[in-house]
Design a protein around this motif. Structure first.
Motif, PDB file in Angstrom:
ATOM      1  N   VAL A 101       2.630   4.139   8.994  1.00 39.63           N
ATOM      2  CA  VAL A 101       2.439   3.099  10.106  1.00 39.63           C
ATOM      3  C   VAL A 101       1.100   2.657   9.510  1.00 39.63           C
ATOM      4  CG1 VAL A 101       1.916   2.856  12.354  1.00 39.63           C
ATOM      5  CG2 VAL A 101       3.548   4.418  11.750  1.00 39.63           C
ATOM      6  N   VAL A 102       1.107   1.187   9.184  1.00 37.25           N
ATOM      7  CA  VAL A 102      -0.196   0.557   8.691  1.00 37.25           C
ATOM      8  C   VAL A 102      -0.835  -0.265   9.613  1.00 37.25           C
ATOM      9  CG1 VAL A 102      -0.928  -0.840   6.577  1.00 37.25           C
ATOM     10  CG2 VAL A 102       0.809   0.964   6.254  1.00 37.25           C
ATOM     11  N   ALA A 119     -16.589 -13.155  -0.173  1.00 34.53           N
ATOM     12  CA  ALA A 119     -16.224 -11.746  -0.445  1.00 34.53           C
ATOM     13  C   ALA A 119     -16.139 -11.122   1.058  1.00 34.53           C
ATOM     14  CB  ALA A 119     -17.182 -10.864  -1.370  1.00 34.53           C
ATOM     15  N   ALA A 120     -15.108 -10.129   0.872  1.00 35.68           N
ATOM     16  CA  ALA A 120     -15.017  -9.507   2.306  1.00 35.68           C
ATOM     17  C   ALA A 120     -14.353  -8.183   2.149  1.00 35.68           C
ATOM     18  CB  ALA A 120     -13.874 -10.531   3.136  1.00 35.68           C
ATOM     19  N   ILE A 121     -14.293  -7.281   3.098  1.00 42.87           N
ATOM     20  CA  ILE A 121     -14.016  -6.003   2.862  1.00 42.87           C
ATOM     21  C   ILE A 121     -12.475  -5.692   3.972  1.00 42.87           C
ATOM     22  CG2 ILE A 121     -14.174  -3.327   3.441  1.00 42.87           C
ATOM     23  CD1 ILE A 121     -15.747  -4.640   0.996  1.00 42.87           C
ATOM     24  N   VAL A 122     -11.514  -5.222   3.226  1.00 40.34           N
ATOM     25  CA  VAL A 122     -10.325  -5.115   4.235  1.00 40.34           C
ATOM     26  C   VAL A 122     -10.194  -3.520   4.559  1.00 40.34           C
ATOM     27  CG1 VAL A 122      -7.838  -5.087   4.222  1.00 40.34           C
ATOM     28  CG2 VAL A 122      -9.005  -7.033   3.035  1.00 40.34           C
ATOM     29  N   MET A 123     -10.502  -3.276   6.028  1.00 41.17           N
ATOM     30  CA  MET A 123     -10.460  -1.877   6.382  1.00 41.17           C
ATOM     31  C   MET A 123      -8.816  -1.388   6.462  1.00 41.17           C
ATOM     32  SD  MET A 123     -13.380  -3.211   6.872  1.00 41.17           S
ATOM     33  CE  MET A 123     -13.305  -4.115   8.567  1.00 41.17           C
ATOM     34  N   LEU A 124      -8.264  -0.541   5.850  1.00 40.64           N
ATOM     35  CA  LEU A 124      -6.946  -0.270   6.006  1.00 40.64           C
ATOM     36  C   LEU A 124      -6.741   1.335   6.622  1.00 40.64           C
ATOM     37  CD1 LEU A 124      -4.023  -0.737   4.820  1.00 40.64           C
ATOM     38  CD2 LEU A 124      -4.528   0.563   3.080  1.00 40.64           C
ATOM     39  N   ASN A 125      -5.922   1.531   7.581  1.00 41.97           N
ATOM     40  CA  ASN A 125      -5.754   2.584   7.993  1.00 41.97           C
ATOM     41  C   ASN A 125      -4.010   2.839   7.916  1.00 41.97           C
ATOM     42  OD1 ASN A 125      -8.219   3.094   9.712  1.00 41.97           O
ATOM     43  ND2 ASN A 125      -7.562   1.160  10.390  1.00 41.97           N
ATOM     44  N   VAL A 126      -3.917   4.210   7.545  1.00 43.13           N
ATOM     45  CA  VAL A 126      -2.441   4.607   7.217  1.00 43.13           C
ATOM     46  C   VAL A 126      -2.231   5.865   7.937  1.00 43.13           C
ATOM     47  CG1 VAL A 126      -0.627   4.816   5.381  1.00 43.13           C
ATOM     48  CG2 VAL A 126      -2.399   3.275   5.174  1.00 43.13           C
ATOM     49  N   SER A 127      -1.039   5.999   8.812  1.00 37.39           N
ATOM     50  CA  SER A 127      -0.873   7.192   9.564  1.00 37.39           C
ATOM     51  C   SER A 127       0.897   7.293   9.592  1.00 37.39           C
ATOM     52  CB  SER A 127      -1.295   7.226  10.822  1.00 37.39           C
ATOM     53  OG  SER A 127      -0.859   6.325  11.890  1.00 37.39           O
ATOM     54  N   VAL A 144       0.814  -1.227  -0.045  1.00 31.77           N
ATOM     55  CA  VAL A 144      -0.114  -0.071  -0.153  1.00 31.77           C
ATOM     56  C   VAL A 144       0.880   1.194  -0.025  1.00 31.77           C
ATOM     57  CG1 VAL A 144      -1.746  -1.187   1.005  1.00 31.77           C
ATOM     58  CG2 VAL A 144      -0.165   0.044   2.604  1.00 31.77           C
ATOM     59  N   GLY A 145       2.263   1.270   0.072  1.00 34.85           N
ATOM     60  CA  GLY A 145       3.040   2.189   0.400  1.00 34.85           C
ATOM     61  C   GLY A 145       2.743   3.164  -0.951  1.00 34.85           C
ATOM     62  N   PRO A 146       2.815   2.792  -2.292  1.00 33.38           N
ATOM     63  CA  PRO A 146       2.545   3.712  -3.366  1.00 33.38           C
ATOM     64  C   PRO A 146       1.321   4.460  -3.501  1.00 33.38           C
ATOM     65  CG  PRO A 146       3.445   1.353  -4.206  1.00 33.38           C
ATOM     66  CD  PRO A 146       3.046   1.357  -2.741  1.00 33.38           C
ATOM     67  N   TRP A 147       0.504   4.145  -2.623  1.00 30.85           N
ATOM     68  CA  TRP A 147      -0.869   4.688  -2.630  1.00 30.85           C
ATOM     69  C   TRP A 147      -0.890   5.723  -1.251  1.00 30.85           C
ATOM     70  CZ3 TRP A 147      -4.262   3.660  -6.487  1.00 30.85           C
ATOM     71  CH2 TRP A 147      -3.961   2.338  -7.274  1.00 30.85           C
ATOM     72  N   PHE A 148       0.004   5.923  -0.775  1.00 24.91           N
ATOM     73  CA  PHE A 148      -0.133   7.120   0.467  1.00 24.91           C
ATOM     74  C   PHE A 148       1.377   7.682   0.533  1.00 24.91           C
ATOM     75  CE2 PHE A 148      -3.043   3.731   1.342  1.00 24.91           C
ATOM     76  CZ  PHE A 148      -4.191   4.359   1.743  1.00 24.91           C
TER      77      PHE A 148
END
Length: 288
Positions: free
Chosen positions: A146-147, A176-184, A133-137
């Protein structure tokens, strides 16, 4: 007695101008000088004295001046601004030249999202999926990301290693599922995203429970076995059970109907024997 015109009195020390990164501030001419005659004071000119002045926009509107930090968003520091103040409402206005310091204070910005991470696909019982996910933030101050992440379905597990998240689905599961992502950046509030994940079904081979293939029952007892406890299809498809008896089955009575095995041994029989083959994974069925 004719009224004279006394010069402006400069505020001592000269006030400094302070604003946040990406912010703006409204400054009043009355903060820098007073007029003994009570005349209003306006800004006449304002000139940056260093190249850092290009990082700002500046607007004069009579007694007020607005300064905004609009360029080089992560720059912080100080530069000098030359001001000329002038009296109003008088024929021969007095002016006052002075220099003030303008300081931009650093602000710890929230991590910025560069776009929505696309929905992801995996195959049932396939390899784990790793997403960087680094290239997206990015963090405006350049701090490490911090992920953290979680799944809406416990059958889809999520592990995090720096900016890589690894998705793994439970055995024989699709859906199917949803992944909740938090990046700070570890100090500011997190930037969040939801990533849809689809687990595509595959045609699985039948499975069996090896421990269930040894059947035990009492002498002169009729044994009834649900064959789906011995072998089954992980995809939930109906199974056809075909039994091929061993030549030594003798007087055992055996019936398979609608997935149920009914076994009637001869009277007073006890011991062990091999009954034959059940045509699911070709496992040998034993009775003891």
């Amino acid at each position: 007695v004719e009224r004279g015109n006394t010069g402006l009195n400069q505020t001592d020390p000269v006030p400094a101008i302070i604003l946040d990164q990406h912010g703006s501030v409204l400054v009043s001419a009355a903060d820098f000088a007073t007029d003994p005659d009570g005349q209003p004071i306006h800004f006449q000119y304002a000139t940056w004295m260093a190249a850092e002045g290009d990082y700002f926009n500046l607007t004069i509107a009579g007694p007020n001046m607005t300064i905004g930090h609009n360029s080089m968003p992560e720059w912080s520091g100080s530069t000098l601004l030359a001001l000329t103040l002038i009296e109003s409402n008088t024929e021969n206005p007095e002016t006052l030249d002075l220099v003030t310091q303008v300081t931009v204070v650093a602000v710890d910005d929230q991590v910025v999202s560069l776009g929505q991470i696309p929905s992801q696909q995996m195959y049932e019982d396939g390899d784990s999926l790793v997403i960087d996910v680094g290239p997206w933030f990015y963090d405006p101050e350049g701090e490490p990301l911090v992920v953290s992440a979680s799944s809406s379905d416990e059958r889809l597990s999520v592990t995090v290693n720096q900016t890589n998240i690894t998705l793994a689905s439970a055995t024989d599961w699709n859906g199917a599922a949803i992944v909740m992502l938090n990046v700070s950046d570890g100090t500011t509030s997190a930037s969040t995203q939801s990533i849809p994940v689809q687990i595509i079904p595959t045609d699985d081979e039948p499975k069996f429970d090896a421990e269930a293939w040894n059947l035990t029952f009492f002498e002169d007892e009729t044994l009834i076995v649900n064959l789906s406890s011995l072998a089954w299809d992980p995809d939930g498809e109906d199974m056809a059970y075909v039994f091929s008896p061993d030549d030594s089955i003798g007087e055992f009575a055996l019936l398979i109907e609608q997935g149920v095995l009914t076994l009637q041994p001869p009277v007073n029989f006890n011991g062990e024997m091999e009954l034959g083959w059940l045509e699911v994974e070709l496992r040998w069925l034993e009775v003891g």
